[in-house]
Design an enzyme around this catalytic site. Structure first.
Site, short mmCIF file in Angstrom:
data_model
loop_
_atom_site.label_atom_id
_atom_site.label_comp_id
_atom_site.label_asym_id
_atom_site.label_seq_id
_atom_site.Cartn_x
_atom_site.Cartn_y
_atom_site.Cartn_z
N ASP A 110 0.86 -1.18 0.00
CA ASP A 110 0.00 0.00 0.00
C ASP A 110 0.90 1.24 0.00
O ASP A 110 2.06 1.16 0.43
CB ASP A 110 -0.86 -0.02 1.27
CG ASP A 110 -2.12 0.81 1.12
OD1 ASP A 110 -2.37 1.31 0.01
OD2 ASP A 110 -2.86 0.94 2.11
N THR A 159 -2.44 6.39 -3.96
CA THR A 159 -3.42 7.45 -4.22
C THR A 159 -2.81 8.47 -5.18
O THR A 159 -3.50 9.37 -5.63
CB THR A 159 -3.77 8.16 -2.90
OG1 THR A 159 -2.55 8.49 -2.23
CG2 THR A 159 -4.60 7.28 -1.99
N ARG A 218 -15.74 2.58 1.71
CA ARG A 218 -15.34 2.73 3.13
C ARG A 218 -16.23 3.76 3.82
O ARG A 218 -16.62 3.59 4.97
CB ARG A 218 -13.86 3.12 3.25
CG ARG A 218 -13.45 3.24 4.72
CD ARG A 218 -11.97 3.49 4.92
NE ARG A 218 -11.18 2.33 4.57
CZ ARG A 218 -10.08 2.39 3.83
NH1 ARG A 218 -9.65 3.53 3.38
NH2 ARG A 218 -9.42 1.29 3.56
P1 ADP Z 1 -8.42 1.05 -0.25
O1 ADP Z 1 -7.36 -0.02 -0.12
O2 ADP Z 1 -8.66 1.47 -1.66
O3 ADP Z 1 -8.20 2.21 0.67
P2 ADP Z 1 -10.14 -1.00 0.94
O4 ADP Z 1 -9.90 -2.15 0.04
O5 ADP Z 1 -9.49 -1.05 2.29
O6 ADP Z 1 -9.82 0.37 0.21
O7 ADP Z 1 -11.75 -0.88 1.08
C1 ADP Z 1 -12.37 -0.11 2.07
C2 ADP Z 1 -13.56 -0.86 2.66
O8 ADP Z 1 -14.61 -0.82 1.69
C3 ADP Z 1 -13.26 -2.33 2.92
O9 ADP Z 1 -13.31 -2.56 4.30
C4 ADP Z 1 -14.34 -3.13 2.24
O10 ADP Z 1 -15.16 -3.75 3.21
C5 ADP Z 1 -15.18 -2.12 1.50
N1 ADP Z 1 -15.21 -2.37 0.06
C6 ADP Z 1 -14.32 -1.94 -0.85
N2 ADP Z 1 -14.67 -2.28 -2.10
C7 ADP Z 1 -15.83 -2.95 -1.98
C8 ADP Z 1 -16.72 -3.54 -2.93
N3 ADP Z 1 -16.47 -3.50 -4.23
N4 ADP Z 1 -17.82 -4.16 -2.47
C9 ADP Z 1 -18.08 -4.17 -1.14
N5 ADP Z 1 -17.29 -3.61 -0.19
C10 ADP Z 1 -16.18 -3.01 -0.61
#
Ligand code: ADP
Length: 341
Positions: A110, A159, A218
């Site tokens: 990340d 990001t 999120r």
């Molecule tokens: P990023 O890594 O882009 O910051 P995350 O993968 O940690 O985001 O996702 C944030 C939250 O949103 C996760 O806890 C997950 O439960 C939820 N989430 C993300 N994408 C989806 C999706 N396509 N469907 C359902 N829940 C999702």
């Protein structure tokens, strides 16, 4: 400090979200373009009996980049090791991680744009040749030794694509942009979250939460949890449209487009202090006591998506849509007058 409820950045209260994470591509709502491409990537790798190509996801926080790394692991039947750019401090830290990878395993990094130079230099041959170049000994007797690694996959997330160095970017076979989710996808994600959390949620209530979620899962899940608490205290547990709207508008001060107090302060600063802009990001940040990075990562992408601000070479400018949203007359802007009068 970035403590706003509509921030896509991860907060301590989000850690128990693991249960809500979609586990397979079939469960994964939205991001159709990315999902379609990943299906092809996975199928091709499986057909060739090879590990996945290295994949880079970029886009605002909270859109599902980490989730997709886990989904890729599940689809390929391999382990996923999660780390982040700032936590790999020395080249030796990365070497230790890499030597523990097994064939096909996924290393998720990340904030990959925050890797240090020395660490990146170790990562290049590891990604390209699956090899680790190490120096044994010191001074004239020092020897270069090349250690072979099992073939593995790096999934990177950032990001800020612009901050990724060209050589690092070139080592990713696939680069995908994550977009904000559509309203329909957000409604499904919120309903699914309510099912898994056992929260009674009416369709109209899901709609109210979805429209204030900034197209960000999120944020949607976080708002759902806060509405659940409010509904339990005020309405015997069920989240109706009325309960969701009352709580989110009156208590959280999130308007029907998902803008909160910080968004409105950003727009008002540009409009009222700087005559609509353009004004530099640092100046805006200083005016409202926020960090410029937070504004750029969290607030600005969504305001751009709504068409409320423009990015110009001289800074950020508010658009007519922003004036309308804040009920400020657009033609009150002095710079709109004809320069030759
Ligand atoms: P990023 O890594 O882009 O910051 P995350 O993968 O940690 O985001 O996702 C944030 C939250 O949103 C996760 O806890 C997950 O439960 C939820 N989430 C993300 N994408 C989806 C999706 N396509 N469907 C359902 N829940 C999702």
């Amino acid at each position: 400090m970035d403590d706003r409820i509509v921030s896509g950045k991860r907060k301590p209260e989000d850690t128990i979200d693991a249960a809500l994470r979609p586990k397979t591509l079939g469960d994964y709502e939205g991001q159709e373009r990315v999902v379609q491409n990943l299906r092809i990537l996975i199928e091709a790798a499986i057909k060739r009996s090879e590990p996945l190509d290295h994949v880079l996801f970029y886009g605002p926080p909270g859109l599902g980049k980490t989730t997709l790394a886990y989904v890729l692991g599940a689809e390929m039947g391999v382990n996923v090791k999660v780390t982040a750019g700032p936590s790999i401090e020395r080249a030796g830290d990365l070497a230790a991680i890499l030597t523990h990878q097994r064939k096909g395993d996924i290393l998720f990094i990340d904030e990959i744009h925050r890797l240090g130079r020395a660490v990146e230099e170790v990562l290049y041959p590891a990604m390209e040749d699956f090899a680790l170049d190490i120096v044994i000994g010191k001074g004239p007797s020092a020897k270069n030794v090349r250690l072979n690694l099992p073939r593995f996959t790096v999934v990177g997330a950032t990001t800020r694509l612009a901050l990724i160095t060209a050589p690092l970017r070139a080592r990713f076979g696939a680069v995908y942009r994550m977009d904000f989710y559509s309203h329909e996808a957000m409604v499904s994600i919120i309903k699914r979250g309510a099912r898994l959390l056992n929260v009674p949620l009416e369709d109209a209530g899901a709609n109210e939460i979805a429209r204030r979620s900034r197209g960000t899962p999120r944020v949607g899940i976080r708002l759902l949890k806060r509405c659940r608490d409010f509904a339990q205290v005020r309405a015997e547990g069920t989240i109706t449209a009325h309960i969701a709207a009352e709580f989110l508008s009156n208590y959280m001060e999130i308007d029907e487009l998902g803008l909160d107090d910080v968004d409105r302060r950003v727009l008002k600063t540009i409009i009222e202090k700087y005559e609509g802009g353009p004004v530099g990001l640092e100046t805006i940040a200083a005016s409202i006591s926020e960090e410029a990075d937070t504004i750029e990562d969290v607030y600005e992408p969504f305001l751009l998506q709504l068409g409320m601000i423009d990015r110009t070479p001289r800074g950020r400018a508010a658009t007519r849509i922003a004036y309308q949203h804040l009920n400020i007359p657009y033609n009150a802007k002095p710079r709109q007058e004809n320069m030759f009068d």
